[in-house]
Design a protein around this motif. Structure first.
Motif, PDB file in Angstrom:
ATOM      1  N   ASP A 289      18.784  11.222 -22.293  1.00 43.77           N
ATOM      2  CA  ASP A 289      17.829  12.183 -21.751  1.00 43.77           C
ATOM      3  C   ASP A 289      16.380  11.704 -21.789  1.00 43.77           C
ATOM      4  O   ASP A 289      15.472  12.466 -21.458  1.00 43.77           O
ATOM      5  CB  ASP A 289      17.924  13.546 -22.443  1.00 43.77           C
ATOM      6  CG  ASP A 289      19.193  14.283 -22.065  1.00 43.77           C
ATOM      7  OD1 ASP A 289      19.642  14.119 -20.924  1.00 43.77           O
ATOM      8  OD2 ASP A 289      19.740  14.998 -22.918  1.00 43.77           O
ATOM      9  N   THR A 290      16.133  10.460 -22.184  1.00 40.61           N
ATOM     10  CA  THR A 290      14.794   9.912 -22.053  1.00 40.61           C
ATOM     11  C   THR A 290      14.580   9.458 -20.621  1.00 40.61           C
ATOM     12  O   THR A 290      15.545   9.316 -19.851  1.00 40.61           O
ATOM     13  CB  THR A 290      14.582   8.730 -23.018  1.00 40.61           C
ATOM     14  OG1 THR A 290      15.541   7.703 -22.714  1.00 40.61           O
ATOM     15  CG2 THR A 290      14.741   9.178 -24.459  1.00 40.61           C
ATOM     16  N   GLU A 291      13.328   9.222 -20.262  1.00 38.22           N
ATOM     17  CA  GLU A 291      13.006   8.867 -18.886  1.00 38.22           C
ATOM     18  C   GLU A 291      12.378   7.487 -18.814  1.00 38.22           C
ATOM     19  O   GLU A 291      11.586   7.100 -19.685  1.00 38.22           O
ATOM     20  CB  GLU A 291      12.049   9.903 -18.288  1.00 38.22           C
ATOM     21  CG  GLU A 291      12.685  11.272 -18.123  1.00 38.22           C
ATOM     22  CD  GLU A 291      11.730  12.272 -17.491  1.00 38.22           C
ATOM     23  OE1 GLU A 291      10.523  11.965 -17.416  1.00 38.22           O
ATOM     24  OE2 GLU A 291      12.194  13.343 -17.074  1.00 38.22           O
ATOM     25  N   LEU A 292      12.723   6.765 -17.766  1.00 39.70           N
ATOM     26  CA  LEU A 292      12.202   5.429 -17.531  1.00 39.70           C
ATOM     27  C   LEU A 292      11.467   5.440 -16.191  1.00 39.70           C
ATOM     28  O   LEU A 292      12.099   5.464 -15.133  1.00 39.70           O
ATOM     29  CB  LEU A 292      13.344   4.410 -17.512  1.00 39.70           C
ATOM     30  CG  LEU A 292      12.948   2.946 -17.367  1.00 39.70           C
ATOM     31  CD1 LEU A 292      12.118   2.502 -18.568  1.00 39.70           C
ATOM     32  CD2 LEU A 292      14.198   2.079 -17.251  1.00 39.70           C
ATOM     33  N   PRO A 293      10.121   5.449 -16.198  1.00 33.40           N
ATOM     34  CA  PRO A 293       9.385   5.497 -14.936  1.00 33.40           C
ATOM     35  C   PRO A 293       9.223   4.108 -14.323  1.00 33.40           C
ATOM     36  O   PRO A 293       9.240   3.093 -15.025  1.00 33.40           O
ATOM     37  CB  PRO A 293       8.027   6.060 -15.360  1.00 33.40           C
ATOM     38  CG  PRO A 293       7.856   5.605 -16.774  1.00 33.40           C
ATOM     39  CD  PRO A 293       9.231   5.533 -17.374  1.00 33.40           C
ATOM     40  N   CYS A 294       9.080   4.058 -13.034  1.00 34.50           N
ATOM     41  CA  CYS A 294       8.805   2.810 -12.341  1.00 34.50           C
ATOM     42  C   CYS A 294       8.180   3.130 -10.989  1.00 34.50           C
ATOM     43  O   CYS A 294       8.270   4.263 -10.502  1.00 34.50           O
ATOM     44  CB  CYS A 294      10.054   1.958 -12.169  1.00 34.50           C
ATOM     45  SG  CYS A 294      11.335   2.728 -11.180  1.00 34.50           S
ATOM     46  N   ILE A 295       7.552   2.135 -10.397  1.00 33.60           N
ATOM     47  CA  ILE A 295       6.954   2.277  -9.076  1.00 33.60           C
ATOM     48  C   ILE A 295       7.610   1.257  -8.156  1.00 33.60           C
ATOM     49  O   ILE A 295       7.672   0.069  -8.474  1.00 33.60           O
ATOM     50  CB  ILE A 295       5.432   2.067  -9.128  1.00 33.60           C
ATOM     51  CG1 ILE A 295       4.783   3.210  -9.905  1.00 33.60           C
ATOM     52  CG2 ILE A 295       4.849   1.996  -7.730  1.00 33.60           C
ATOM     53  CD1 ILE A 295       3.282   3.092 -10.041  1.00 33.60           C
ATOM     54  N   ILE A 296       8.108   1.718  -7.026  1.00 35.43           N
ATOM     55  CA  ILE A 296       8.822   0.858  -6.089  1.00 35.43           C
ATOM     56  C   ILE A 296       8.085   0.815  -4.755  1.00 35.43           C
ATOM     57  O   ILE A 296       7.154   1.576  -4.515  1.00 35.43           O
ATOM     58  CB  ILE A 296      10.275   1.328  -5.886  1.00 35.43           C
ATOM     59  CG1 ILE A 296      10.296   2.730  -5.263  1.00 35.43           C
ATOM     60  CG2 ILE A 296      11.038   1.305  -7.190  1.00 35.43           C
ATOM     61  CD1 ILE A 296      11.680   3.217  -4.891  1.00 35.43           C
ATOM     62  N   GLN A 297       8.530  -0.089  -3.893  1.00 36.74           N
ATOM     63  CA  GLN A 297       8.025  -0.190  -2.529  1.00 36.74           C
ATOM     64  C   GLN A 297       9.049   0.424  -1.572  1.00 36.74           C
ATOM     65  O   GLN A 297      10.177   0.731  -1.951  1.00 36.74           O
ATOM     66  CB  GLN A 297       7.780  -1.657  -2.159  1.00 36.74           C
ATOM     67  CG  GLN A 297       6.987  -2.431  -3.199  1.00 36.74           C
ATOM     68  CD  GLN A 297       5.611  -1.874  -3.437  1.00 36.74           C
ATOM     69  OE1 GLN A 297       4.951  -1.464  -2.486  1.00 36.74           O
ATOM     70  NE2 GLN A 297       5.166  -1.848  -4.680  1.00 36.74           N
TER      71      GLN A 297
ATOM     72  N   SER B 289       0.813  -1.207   0.000  1.00 31.75           N
ATOM     73  CA  SER B 289       0.000   0.000   0.000  1.00 31.75           C
ATOM     74  C   SER B 289       0.852   1.266   0.000  1.00 31.75           C
ATOM     75  O   SER B 289       0.321   2.355   0.088  1.00 31.75           O
ATOM     76  CB  SER B 289      -0.911   0.011   1.230  1.00 31.75           C
ATOM     77  OG  SER B 289      -0.126   0.030   2.417  1.00 31.75           O
ATOM     78  N   GLN B 290       2.161   1.113  -0.095  1.00 30.80           N
ATOM     79  CA  GLN B 290       3.067   2.262  -0.043  1.00 30.80           C
ATOM     80  C   GLN B 290       3.892   2.318  -1.319  1.00 30.80           C
ATOM     81  O   GLN B 290       5.107   2.206  -1.300  1.00 30.80           O
ATOM     82  CB  GLN B 290       3.963   2.173   1.194  1.00 30.80           C
ATOM     83  CG  GLN B 290       3.178   2.212   2.501  1.00 30.80           C
ATOM     84  CD  GLN B 290       4.074   2.066   3.711  1.00 30.80           C
ATOM     85  OE1 GLN B 290       5.193   1.583   3.612  1.00 30.80           O
ATOM     86  NE2 GLN B 290       3.590   2.498   4.857  1.00 30.80           N
ATOM     87  N   GLU B 291       3.219   2.457  -2.435  1.00 31.47           N
ATOM     88  CA  GLU B 291       3.909   2.541  -3.708  1.00 31.47           C
ATOM     89  C   GLU B 291       4.489   3.939  -3.898  1.00 31.47           C
ATOM     90  O   GLU B 291       3.846   4.938  -3.567  1.00 31.47           O
ATOM     91  CB  GLU B 291       2.948   2.198  -4.844  1.00 31.47           C
ATOM     92  CG  GLU B 291       2.453   0.754  -4.790  1.00 31.47           C
ATOM     93  CD  GLU B 291       1.545   0.428  -5.948  1.00 31.47           C
ATOM     94  OE1 GLU B 291       0.960   1.384  -6.516  1.00 31.47           O
ATOM     95  OE2 GLU B 291       1.401  -0.752  -6.284  1.00 31.47           O
ATOM     96  N   ILE B 292       5.695   3.976  -4.434  1.00 33.77           N
ATOM     97  CA  ILE B 292       6.411   5.244  -4.589  1.00 33.77           C
ATOM     98  C   ILE B 292       6.805   5.411  -6.054  1.00 33.77           C
ATOM     99  O   ILE B 292       7.440   4.525  -6.642  1.00 33.77           O
ATOM    100  CB  ILE B 292       7.668   5.267  -3.696  1.00 33.77           C
ATOM    101  CG1 ILE B 292       7.260   5.112  -2.226  1.00 33.77           C
ATOM    102  CG2 ILE B 292       8.448   6.559  -3.912  1.00 33.77           C
ATOM    103  CD1 ILE B 292       8.427   4.899  -1.302  1.00 33.77           C
ATOM    104  N   LYS B 293       6.421   6.536  -6.628  1.00 32.96           N
ATOM    105  CA  LYS B 293       6.771   6.811  -8.019  1.00 32.96           C
ATOM    106  C   LYS B 293       8.222   7.260  -8.122  1.00 32.96           C
ATOM    107  O   LYS B 293       8.687   8.081  -7.341  1.00 32.96           O
ATOM    108  CB  LYS B 293       5.852   7.885  -8.590  1.00 32.96           C
ATOM    109  CG  LYS B 293       4.394   7.434  -8.746  1.00 32.96           C
ATOM    110  CD  LYS B 293       3.557   8.530  -9.392  1.00 32.96           C
ATOM    111  CE  LYS B 293       2.109   8.072  -9.573  1.00 32.96           C
ATOM    112  NZ  LYS B 293       1.277   9.130 -10.197  1.00 32.96           N
ATOM    113  N   SER B 294       8.897   6.722  -9.116  1.00 33.60           N
ATOM    114  CA  SER B 294      10.294   7.073  -9.357  1.00 33.60           C
ATOM    115  C   SER B 294      10.513   7.231 -10.856  1.00 33.60           C
ATOM    116  O   SER B 294       9.807   6.627 -11.670  1.00 33.60           O
ATOM    117  CB  SER B 294      11.240   6.003  -8.803  1.00 33.60           C
ATOM    118  OG  SER B 294      11.041   5.820  -7.423  1.00 33.60           O
ATOM    119  N   THR B 295      11.502   8.033 -11.195  1.00 33.24           N
ATOM    120  CA  THR B 295      11.880   8.232 -12.590  1.00 33.24           C
ATOM    121  C   THR B 295      13.394   8.131 -12.704  1.00 33.24           C
ATOM    122  O   THR B 295      14.124   8.732 -11.918  1.00 33.24           O
ATOM    123  CB  THR B 295      11.419   9.610 -13.105  1.00 33.24           C
ATOM    124  OG1 THR B 295      10.002   9.706 -12.986  1.00 33.24           O
ATOM    125  CG2 THR B 295      11.813   9.809 -14.557  1.00 33.24           C
TER     126      THR B 295
END
Length: 582
Positions: A27-35, A15-21
């Motif tokens: 210079d492109t971006e790779l998004p992900c969601i971590i715990q 329940s504690q997902e954190i957005k990261s880039t």
């Protein structure tokens, strides 16, 4: 782009997902969601899987803390605990260890990513070289980005529209254009990139992430760590080179950094001061990691290192991952079909002929302009366009205004015998080595590098908390350093003696010592049986197996416990033999 979610078995953490880039080298971006409990290694693997990158040991992820101090993400620690800031997080994928011989890098994909890093280093003044070398570096970049010279596609002045160097003169542009037109025809992008890497790896500033410091006189110096060793630059000269085999110890205390080693068969201690303790700690960690990566033949040979001695509080650090020789050996065994390399050239990614007027922001140029340190290193390349910094503002000396008669062979002759580098001061260029302030490991504002030290006057004054004086680089300096440490030890012992002889505090001290002794005995009664179980029993419980496999336990077992047990057994047999004979 699809977001990757790293799941944890913990219901609470889900329940504690954190957005990261993660910002990549193009210079492109790779998004992900971590715990909250996601470790750094997961993010590194995520980026490498995105590229299908196998030779990933050269790369790392970098971030900036709320104090604007840069760090490398540690693989074995939680990302959240390292960031020390509020999400969403922004990090950057960068080259951490530069291969000493790019030709031994197996895959084209790895070389392309290294090429992208070198382009950044060139533009932001990390690389310093003579004019003819700079011309070839620029020409190889033109060939890789544009292909063969074609009069219809590349009109007169096309080189001037491309800003590859921080100080790009017309003379340099003419040389770049001549080489691109006359010498590089037929080279594919991959070949041109490899030729650039082969050229650039001979430069003394190849792979240098310059850490600004002050010497005892208050003069600015830049410390770096390369595949060759520990280097120091002042002005346009490399004033010190300590090969990794000659570096015996790297230490820091407060804002003072010391490198102990041997130069010309003499023991030396090189001492420099940083602007903050955090900058000094980062400098030390970069140094011990670089020494471990480049010096050792196997990662199993690396031991945990300490930043100080036994009498004073220090930091302990252990290198994780493979070392350079292991990486090269693993690369030679890669048998797969090479993955496709998706190149993002200047012509494809943006208006090519507008580069002289605008530049997509990247990590090195924008960190000092960020509205908040929480945004880490850069703004989105699709959301913000910044004007190209003026040459007067950058004041970075990459190329030399060398006389016209200087030939390419003159510059290359310095490197014909790479293994014969001199430890003497080596002139690198006619211009001062002064990287763009925004690319330094300790970010500074527009005021320049000296702004780092304005609130921390070092000069000939001793910084509070430092445990070293500035030492001369000879045998006497080493003795002075040892004397200083002995003096401090004596001071500690004297204070302890005064405390013991104080009637008012003697009773309190005795009570505290008694409590400490009882606690210690209690811990020993618990720890000693557990230690025997770990060392002598065959119980294969999962938690015991994990403890036995830690590097610290293995080191204790093989280097201390086994010799001690063998000595005790020999003594016991000796005593029994004596008793039997009597």
């Amino acid at each position: 782009m699809k977001m990757l979610r790293f799941r944890s078995s913990s219901i609470k953490s889900l329940s504690q997902e954190i957005k990261s880039t993660i910002r990549l080298l193009d210079d492109t971006e790779l998004p992900c969601i971590i715990q909250r409990d996601t470790k750094g290694q997961f993010l590194i693997d995520h980026v490498c899987n995105h590229f299908s990158l196998l030779e990933k040991d050269y790369f790392g992820i970098r971030y900036v803390d709320p104090e604007k101090q840069r760090h490398w993400l540690e693989p074995n620690k939680s990302v959240v605990k390292q960031m020390k800031s509020q999400p969403p997080y922004t990090m950057c994928f960068r080259v951490k260890f530069y291969p000493s011989e790019p030709v031994k890098v197996k895959e084209e994909l790895t070389r392309y990513l290294l090429y992208l890093q070198i382009k950044r280093d060139i533009f932001h003044g990390r690389l310093l070289c003579c004019l003819s070398d700079a011309a070839y570096l620029g020409a190889y970049t033109l060939q890789a980005e544009l292909g063969d010279y074609e009069p219809d596609e590349h009109p007169e002045g096309y080189v001037s529209e491309i800003k590859l160097f921080p100080k790009q003169t017309q003379k340099l542009e003419r040389k770049m254009g001549q080489i691109h037109k006359n010498e590089l025809r037929g080279q594919t992008a991959a070949v041109a990139e490899l030729n650039l890497l082969e050229k650039v790896h001979t430069l003394e500033t190849y792979g240098v992430d310059p850490h600004p410091c002050k010497d005892s006189s208050g003069a600015t110096a830049f410390i770096g760590f390369t595949a060759t060793g520990f280097v120091v630059f002042q002005g346009n000269k490399r004033i010190h080179l300590l090969r990794w085999s000659d570096v015996s110890k790297l230490k820091f205390d407060g804002k003072t950094f010391c490198a102990h080693g041997v130069q010309k068969e003499k023991k030396i201690v090189l001492t420099y001061h940083t602007s903050t303790p955090a900058a000094c700690k980062h400098l030390w960690k970069c140094g011990v990691e670089s020494q471990a990566f480049y010096k050792y033949a196997k990662s199993s040979q690396i031991k945990t290192v300490s930043s100080s001695n036994i009498f004073f509080k220090g930091r302990r650090f252990r290198f994780s991952g493979r070392v350079a020789k292991e990486v090269i050996e693993a690369s030679s065994k890669i048998q797969r079909t090479p993955p496709e390399v998706h190149r993002s050239t200047l012509a494809q990614s943006r208006s090519y002929y507008s580069l002289s007027k605008q530049l997509i922001t990247n990590v090195e140029t924008t960190e000092s302009h960020l509205p908040s340190p929480d945004e880490s290193e850069e703004q989105s390349p699709t959301s913000q366009i910044l004007p190209l910094p003026s040459l007067e503002h950058l004041e970075t000396g990459l190329i030399s205004n060398a006389p016209q008669s200087e030939s390419r062979e003159t510059c290359e002759s310095k490197f014909e015998n790479k293994e014969e580098y001199s430890e003497e001061a080596l002139t690198l260029s006619e211009l001062v080595y002064n990287p763009s302030a925004s690319v330094l490991p300790t970010p500074v504002e527009d005021g320049g590098i000296d702004l780092l030290f304005n609130s921390h006057p070092l000069g000939n004054q001793r910084v509070e908390g430092d445990s070293y004086d500035e030492l001369d680089a000879d045998e006497t300096a080493l003795l002075m350093a040892e004397e200083e440490e002995l003096k401090e030890v004596k001071q500690v012992l004297n204070r302890s003696f005064d405390l013991l002889t104080s009637n008012k505090q003697l009773n309190a001290l005795a009570k505290s010592f008694t409590k400490l002794l009882l606690v210690g005995l209690g811990l020993m009664l618990i720890a000693f049986p557990l230690l025997l179980v770990l060392l002598e029993s065959d119980i294969d419980a999962s938690f015991l197996r994990e403890i036995r496999q830690t590097p610290e336990f293995e080191q204790f077992h093989y280097e201390y416990y086994c010799p001690l047990r063998q000595w005790l057994v020999c003594k016991l047999h000796y005593i029994l033999d004596k008793l039997g004979s009597s």
